[in-house]
Design a protein around this motif. Structure first.
Motif, mmCIF file in Angstrom:
data_model
loop_
_atom_site.group_PDB
_atom_site.id
_atom_site.type_symbol
_atom_site.label_atom_id
_atom_site.label_comp_id
_atom_site.label_asym_id
_atom_site.label_seq_id
_atom_site.Cartn_x
_atom_site.Cartn_y
_atom_site.Cartn_z
ATOM 1 N N GLN A 32 0.833 -1.199 0.000
ATOM 2 C CA GLN A 32 0.000 0.000 0.000
ATOM 3 C C GLN A 32 0.873 1.257 0.000
ATOM 4 O O GLN A 32 1.733 1.430 0.860
ATOM 5 C CB GLN A 32 -0.900 0.022 1.242
ATOM 6 C CG GLN A 32 -1.745 1.283 1.371
ATOM 7 C CD GLN A 32 -2.352 1.452 2.750
ATOM 8 O OE1 GLN A 32 -1.754 1.026 3.745
ATOM 9 N NE2 GLN A 32 -3.507 2.082 2.827
ATOM 10 N N TYR A 34 0.888 5.162 0.657
ATOM 11 C CA TYR A 34 0.079 6.130 1.392
ATOM 12 C C TYR A 34 0.869 7.419 1.557
ATOM 13 O O TYR A 34 2.091 7.463 1.338
ATOM 14 C CB TYR A 34 -0.312 5.573 2.766
ATOM 15 C CG TYR A 34 0.859 5.451 3.726
ATOM 16 C CD1 TYR A 34 1.196 6.483 4.592
ATOM 17 C CD2 TYR A 34 1.635 4.290 3.755
ATOM 18 C CE1 TYR A 34 2.269 6.365 5.465
ATOM 19 C CE2 TYR A 34 2.697 4.165 4.621
ATOM 20 C CZ TYR A 34 3.019 5.206 5.471
ATOM 21 O OH TYR A 34 4.088 5.092 6.325
ATOM 22 N N TRP A 70 5.360 10.368 2.484
ATOM 23 C CA TRP A 70 4.864 9.249 1.685
ATOM 24 C C TRP A 70 5.509 7.981 2.228
ATOM 25 O O TRP A 70 6.584 8.017 2.816
ATOM 26 C CB TRP A 70 5.180 9.416 0.188
ATOM 27 C CG TRP A 70 6.652 9.321 -0.129
ATOM 28 C CD1 TRP A 70 7.557 10.332 -0.163
ATOM 29 C CD2 TRP A 70 7.388 8.124 -0.420
ATOM 30 N NE1 TRP A 70 8.809 9.865 -0.446
ATOM 31 C CE2 TRP A 70 8.734 8.513 -0.625
ATOM 32 C CE3 TRP A 70 7.040 6.780 -0.537
ATOM 33 C CZ2 TRP A 70 9.734 7.575 -0.929
ATOM 34 C CZ3 TRP A 70 8.030 5.858 -0.841
ATOM 35 C CH2 TRP A 70 9.364 6.269 -1.043
ATOM 36 N N SER A 332 -13.811 16.155 2.190
ATOM 37 C CA SER A 332 -14.045 14.746 1.882
ATOM 38 C C SER A 332 -13.305 13.922 2.925
ATOM 39 O O SER A 332 -12.731 14.466 3.876
ATOM 40 C CB SER A 332 -13.535 14.411 0.476
ATOM 41 O OG SER A 332 -12.118 14.498 0.430
ATOM 42 N N ARG A 334 -10.582 12.527 2.451
ATOM 43 C CA ARG A 334 -9.142 12.674 2.219
ATOM 44 C C ARG A 334 -8.637 14.111 2.303
ATOM 45 O O ARG A 334 -7.460 14.338 2.575
ATOM 46 C CB ARG A 334 -8.775 12.104 0.842
ATOM 47 C CG ARG A 334 -9.034 10.612 0.693
ATOM 48 C CD ARG A 334 -8.656 10.131 -0.699
ATOM 49 N NE ARG A 334 -8.890 8.702 -0.873
ATOM 50 C CZ ARG A 334 -8.020 7.759 -0.575
ATOM 51 N NH1 ARG A 334 -6.843 8.094 -0.069
ATOM 52 N NH2 ARG A 334 -8.307 6.487 -0.759
ATOM 53 N N THR A 335 -9.487 15.081 2.059
ATOM 54 C CA THR A 335 -9.041 16.472 1.948
ATOM 55 C C THR A 335 -9.720 17.345 2.996
ATOM 56 O O THR A 335 -10.945 17.311 3.142
ATOM 57 C CB THR A 335 -9.343 17.025 0.544
ATOM 58 O OG1 THR A 335 -8.729 16.189 -0.436
ATOM 59 C CG2 THR A 335 -8.816 18.442 0.398
ATOM 60 N N HIS A 376 -4.104 16.992 2.177
ATOM 61 C CA HIS A 376 -4.695 15.879 1.433
ATOM 62 C C HIS A 376 -3.992 14.589 1.837
ATOM 63 O O HIS A 376 -2.764 14.519 1.881
ATOM 64 C CB HIS A 376 -4.556 16.064 -0.077
ATOM 65 C CG HIS A 376 -5.110 14.911 -0.867
ATOM 66 N ND1 HIS A 376 -6.463 14.741 -1.075
ATOM 67 C CD2 HIS A 376 -4.505 13.847 -1.453
ATOM 68 C CE1 HIS A 376 -6.652 13.630 -1.780
ATOM 69 N NE2 HIS A 376 -5.482 13.073 -2.008
ATOM 70 N N ARG A 377 -4.780 13.568 2.130
ATOM 71 C CA ARG A 377 -4.253 12.262 2.515
ATOM 72 C C ARG A 377 -4.601 11.239 1.444
ATOM 73 O O ARG A 377 -5.716 11.238 0.912
ATOM 74 C CB ARG A 377 -4.845 11.831 3.866
ATOM 75 C CG ARG A 377 -4.317 12.635 5.049
ATOM 76 C CD ARG A 377 -5.196 12.494 6.266
ATOM 77 N NE ARG A 377 -6.416 13.287 6.122
ATOM 78 C CZ ARG A 377 -7.299 13.465 7.085
ATOM 79 N NH1 ARG A 377 -7.102 12.911 8.266
ATOM 80 N NH2 ARG A 377 -8.391 14.196 6.893
ATOM 81 N N PHE A 378 -3.664 10.388 1.127
ATOM 82 C CA PHE A 378 -3.943 9.368 0.117
ATOM 83 C C PHE A 378 -3.405 8.014 0.569
ATOM 84 O O PHE A 378 -2.710 7.928 1.570
ATOM 85 C CB PHE A 378 -3.319 9.759 -1.236
ATOM 86 C CG PHE A 378 -1.829 9.929 -1.224
ATOM 87 C CD1 PHE A 378 -0.979 8.859 -1.456
ATOM 88 C CD2 PHE A 378 -1.262 11.177 -0.960
ATOM 89 C CE1 PHE A 378 0.404 9.013 -1.445
ATOM 90 C CE2 PHE A 378 0.118 11.348 -0.961
ATOM 91 C CZ PHE A 378 0.947 10.264 -1.202
#
Length: 378
Positions: A32, A34, A70, A332, A334-335, A376-378
């Motif tokens: 993964q 992230y 990251w 959202s 994520r953001t 922002h998270r991913f």
């Protein structure tokens, strides 16, 4: 003949793809990617040099609420309820792209491998220490962050938050979780041997725990730290309180003092500086805070910290009061965007540092900061 060869190659390709897919499903491996990208505008006052402190600093920071990063999480099912785990994580300043928000420290802030099963989890490598684990999982200031990266007095008491060459064991039985850590110094000129543990309980909105860690310097002298605290969720409310303490042997080695200074850090992690900064042999901090979720998207939080240090002589005595409040709006999952205001007030033979004077202390006793950013998270 050419058509026959083409059909054979196609069939072999299908078999290879199916076999690869079956193997992947059997081993149940996952990798993964992230990360977080966080950029904020921050303004602080009293940033001028000594004698002319009344200057403000305006800057774009590559991590307001969270440090940008990251990483890769790896998991492989070994069967029988056992898993192999690995993690690597790089941190950087999103405002410049520079590593670790200042081009200091290792490229990977975390880099560990481990095994997990019915016996618990064992991890080896560079990773978070038990103090950081306990505070951020049990009585974090902002549970969705878990703190403001530009203003985090509580982290200055966590002995650097991470340690190299660490073995950590964690086990969980129902609502109770415990962990042990040990790290080798490997004859490093800066030391690095650590021993630590924590125990926590979490159920029905209540979480509480206590932790201890010691760090041995190259000279053989030690700093000991412990913390305890808890939090409680009740509907849309979140309350937290905690206490932390560091006790240090009398240090004379410049190398040892530099390591201690890096652990206690600067204004974002405790606010102390000046002649008394490294004269202290004891530092304590109390924290109390509350948060309220106004809507599913909007969270408010306010926190107060009181820190004190003392030493063999009265010159080391000093106190600090920290106040911070923040509003976070989630566009959202994520953001989100956030606004934060903080204030620091010092008493004693300490002062704040001056960005206009290369980070040296300038005699200022108070500072107010304002931060507005996007994450922002991913």
């Amino acid at each position: 003949m050419k058509n026959l060869d083409a059909k054979r190659l196609f069939a072999l390709g299908v078999v290879a793809l199916v076999s690869g897919s079956a193997f992947a499903q059997a081993s149940a491996s996952s990798v993964q990617l992230y990360g977080i990208v966080d950029v904020a505008y921050r303004r602080t006052n009293n940033e001028g040099p000594a004698g002319n402190t009344a200057q403000s600093l305006n800057q774009l920071v590559g991590g307001g609420m969270s440090q940008s990063r990251w990483g890769l999480n790896v998991s492989e099912d070994l069967g029988g309820g056992n898993k192999a785990l690995a993690n690597v994580e790089n941190r950087f300043g999103a405002d410049t792209g520079a590593p670790n928000s200042g081009a200091t420290g290792p490229y990977f802030q975390q880099s560990w491998v481990g095994l997990q099963g019915g016996y618990g989890r064992v991890t080896l490598g560079r990773q978070y220490n038990v103090l950081f684990d306990l505070v951020t999982s049990t009585y974090a200031s902002y549970p969705y962050s878990p703190y403001m990266d530009v203003y985090k007095p509580e982290i200055g008491f966590a002995l650097g938050a991470r340690a190299d060459n660490m073995i950590k064991y964690m086990a969980e039985i129902g609502p109770v979780r415990g962990a042990l850590q040990y790290s080798f110094d490997e004859k490093s000129p800066t030391g690095g041997k650590t021993v630590g543990a924590y125990l926590r309980y979490a159920a029905d909105g209540l979480a509480a725990g206590a932790g201890y860690e010691s760090y041995k310097f190259a000279s053989g002298k030690e700093v000991e730290a412990w913390t305890l605290g808890g939090s409680y969720r009740m509907g849309n409310w979140y309350f937290n309180a905690g206490y932390g303490e560091n006790k240090v042997d009398a240090l004379t080695s410049p190398t040892d003092l530099a390591v201690l200074g890096a652990m206690w850090q600067g204004t974002i992690n405790g606010g102390f500086g000046g002649p008394a900064f490294l004269l202290a042999n004891k530092r304590t901090i109390y924290k109390v805070g509350a948060g309220y979720q106004i809507t599913p998207q909007l969270n408010l939080g306010v926190h107060y910290f009181h820190a004190k240090q003392s030493g063999a002589s009265a010159a080391a005595d000093a106190t600090a009061n920290f106040f911070t409040m923040a509003a976070d709006y989630a566009f959202s999952k994520r953001t989100d965007a956030y606004v934060e205001v903080d204030n620091t007030r010092l008493k004693g033979n300490v002062s704040l540092s001056s960005s206009a004077a290369g980070g040296t202390v300038n005699g200022a006793k108070s500072r107010t900061g304002f931060t507005i950013g996007l994450r922002h998270r991913f």
